[in-house]
Write an enzyme that holds these catalytic residues in place. Structure first.
Site, PDB file in Angstrom:
ATOM      1  N   GLU A  36     -30.773   4.927  21.433  1.00 36.07           N
ATOM      2  CA  GLU A  36     -31.719   3.899  21.012  1.00 36.07           C
ATOM      3  C   GLU A  36     -31.542   3.554  19.531  1.00 36.07           C
ATOM      4  O   GLU A  36     -31.635   2.390  19.137  1.00 36.07           O
ATOM      5  CB  GLU A  36     -33.152   4.359  21.275  1.00 36.07           C
ATOM      6  CG  GLU A  36     -33.545   4.366  22.742  1.00 36.07           C
ATOM      7  CD  GLU A  36     -33.460   2.985  23.373  1.00 36.07           C
ATOM      8  OE1 GLU A  36     -33.855   1.996  22.727  1.00 36.07           O
ATOM      9  OE2 GLU A  36     -32.977   2.905  24.512  1.00 36.07           O
ATOM     10  N   CYS A 202     -30.733 -18.977  33.296  1.00 36.86           N
ATOM     11  CA  CYS A 202     -32.036 -19.080  33.974  1.00 36.86           C
ATOM     12  C   CYS A 202     -31.911 -19.070  35.490  1.00 36.86           C
ATOM     13  O   CYS A 202     -32.827 -18.612  36.188  1.00 36.86           O
ATOM     14  CB  CYS A 202     -32.758 -20.350  33.523  1.00 36.86           C
ATOM     15  SG  CYS A 202     -33.147 -20.380  31.752  1.00 36.86           S
ATOM     16  N   CYS A 205     -32.457 -15.597  36.784  1.00 36.19           N
ATOM     17  CA  CYS A 205     -33.625 -14.873  36.300  1.00 36.19           C
ATOM     18  C   CYS A 205     -34.690 -14.693  37.387  1.00 36.19           C
ATOM     19  O   CYS A 205     -35.109 -15.681  38.013  1.00 36.19           O
ATOM     20  CB  CYS A 205     -34.234 -15.601  35.105  1.00 36.19           C
ATOM     21  SG  CYS A 205     -35.659 -14.741  34.398  1.00 36.19           S
ATOM     22  N   CYS A 211     -41.793 -19.055  34.343  1.00 35.26           N
ATOM     23  CA  CYS A 211     -41.420 -19.120  32.922  1.00 35.26           C
ATOM     24  C   CYS A 211     -41.797 -20.470  32.317  1.00 35.26           C
ATOM     25  O   CYS A 211     -41.299 -21.515  32.748  1.00 35.26           O
ATOM     26  CB  CYS A 211     -39.924 -18.870  32.761  1.00 35.26           C
ATOM     27  SG  CYS A 211     -39.345 -18.979  31.057  1.00 35.26           S
TER      28      CYS A 211
END
Length: 360
Positions: A36, A202, A205, A211
């Site tokens: 991370e 998109c 998605c 969205c």
């Protein structure tokens, strides 16, 4: 019953997400923490070889805590944002001293460690301990800004606070540890693979139907960018002093740019390099040539480096100081050096080859 935001993401991740990254498939908080921190402001493909080498050298908290900082920085060399490496090293020491080498389960306690912010602490807690908490890195900010149609730069305090509230609201309800890890990974994967900065995919998605940015053709303008001032340009000369097959390096102070790394002596443009060497580093040198300007970008400014190749006239003085050394170019590449120094080493090799070829 309709699927929630979290349901859609988890199902999508199982089929289309990333499953073969070297830090996946573990609940070891140490391995998760290292990945991370490395992934902060750095792309996955860049991180992978650094992560693998780092974990071979320091497989646990104890080995990292007890390693010399110089060794840690050497393995970090080229990854950038070197404060991350110093924070990792210091945090490992604190974990060893205060927690017996174990990670605290509480993400609030994790945040007290150097270099671990709210989002990184949440990622460790979610992946390692299954804690129900949300991340909010750059990728997630972008997803939420588009999904909810949030205007305003995500880095602004008010906008970021709004995004945190929304992220908390979207968490899976009553998840087990596996669900929480899958959901967190799904957020990361969607931002990295689909809801990317430019030309988001998109059509792939799972959140497309709800969205706001997609519905109103706003994906190219959301999230809103930070209003940028012209980038400041700084200039400096770097002195590459040669003594036969060795070069001279200085270690930077612990704080500041390239803190604790080995670099060439730096001085202001227009300052006499021969006089600088005589009075500041006690060397008598002659100038060989000037190398092409090297540009290096930082977050808030651009540095223009003007390298000067110098030859030591008198025998090299001994380097009793721990922050000065004479090394070969190959030895220099094994030290903790920043990317511009690596490039300057290559430029120096090329210049030498050209000089040798011309003299034959």
């Amino acid at each position: 019953m309709s699927q929630t935001f979290a349901d859609k993401l988890i199902l999508w991740q199982l089929e289309h997400g990333r499953h073969g990254l070297p830090w996946q498939g573990t609940s070891d908080p140490y391995a998760i923490w290292v990945s991370e921190v490395m992934l902060q402001q750095t792309q996955v493909l860049t991180v992978i070889p650094y992560y693998q080498q780092f974990m071979r050298a320091f497989p646990d908290v104890s080995s990292l805590a007890q390693a010399p900082l110089e060794r840690v920085l050497a393995l970090w060399s080229g990854l950038g944002y070197y404060s991350r490496a110093r924070h990792l090293h210091r945090s490992a020491q604190l974990l060893l001293d205060d927690y017996g080498g174990e990670f605290p389960y509480d993400r609030t306690a994790l945040q007290r460690l150097p270099g671990i912010g709210r989002s990184t602490a949440a990622a460790i807690a979610a992946f390692a301990f299954g804690e129900c908490c949300t991340i909010l890195d750059g990728n997630v900010k972008r997803i939420l800004a588009r999904f909810f149609g949030i205007r305003g730069y995500p880095g602004e305090r008010a906008t970021e606070a709004q995004l945190w509230q929304m992220a908390e609201r979207l968490l899976p309800q009553g998840p087990d540890s596996k669900t929480m890890a899958s959901y967190t990974q799904a957020l990361m994967d969607l931002g990295a693979l689909v809801c990317v900065r430019a030309r988001p995919r998109c059509q792939l998605c799972p959140l497309q139907s709800d969205c706001v940015a997609y519905k109103h053709d706003q994906t190219a303008v959301l999230p809103m960018p930070k209003s940028r001032k012209p980038l400041l340009v700084k200039e400096a000369a770097h002195l590459i002093v040669i003594d036969h097959n060795r070069i001279f390096l200085e270690k930077r102070p612990p704080s500041g740019i390239w803190g604790g790394l080995w670099c060439f002596p730096e001085l202001a443009l227009g300052q006499d390099s021969i006089d600088y060497c005589a009075h500041k580093i006690n060397m008598c040198v002659s100038k060989i040539t000037e190398l092409p300007c090297l540009n290096h970008g930082f977050t808030h400014f651009k540095l223009c480096i003007y390298p000067q190749l110098l030859r030591l006239v008198m025998p090299a003085p001994s380097c009793a100081a721990s922050d000065r050394t004479w090394v070969t170019i190959e030895e220099a590449r094994q030290l903790a050096i920043p990317v511009p120094v690596k490039k300057l080493l290559s430029m120096t090799e090329t210049a030498f080859r050209s000089c040798n070829h011309a003299s034959q």
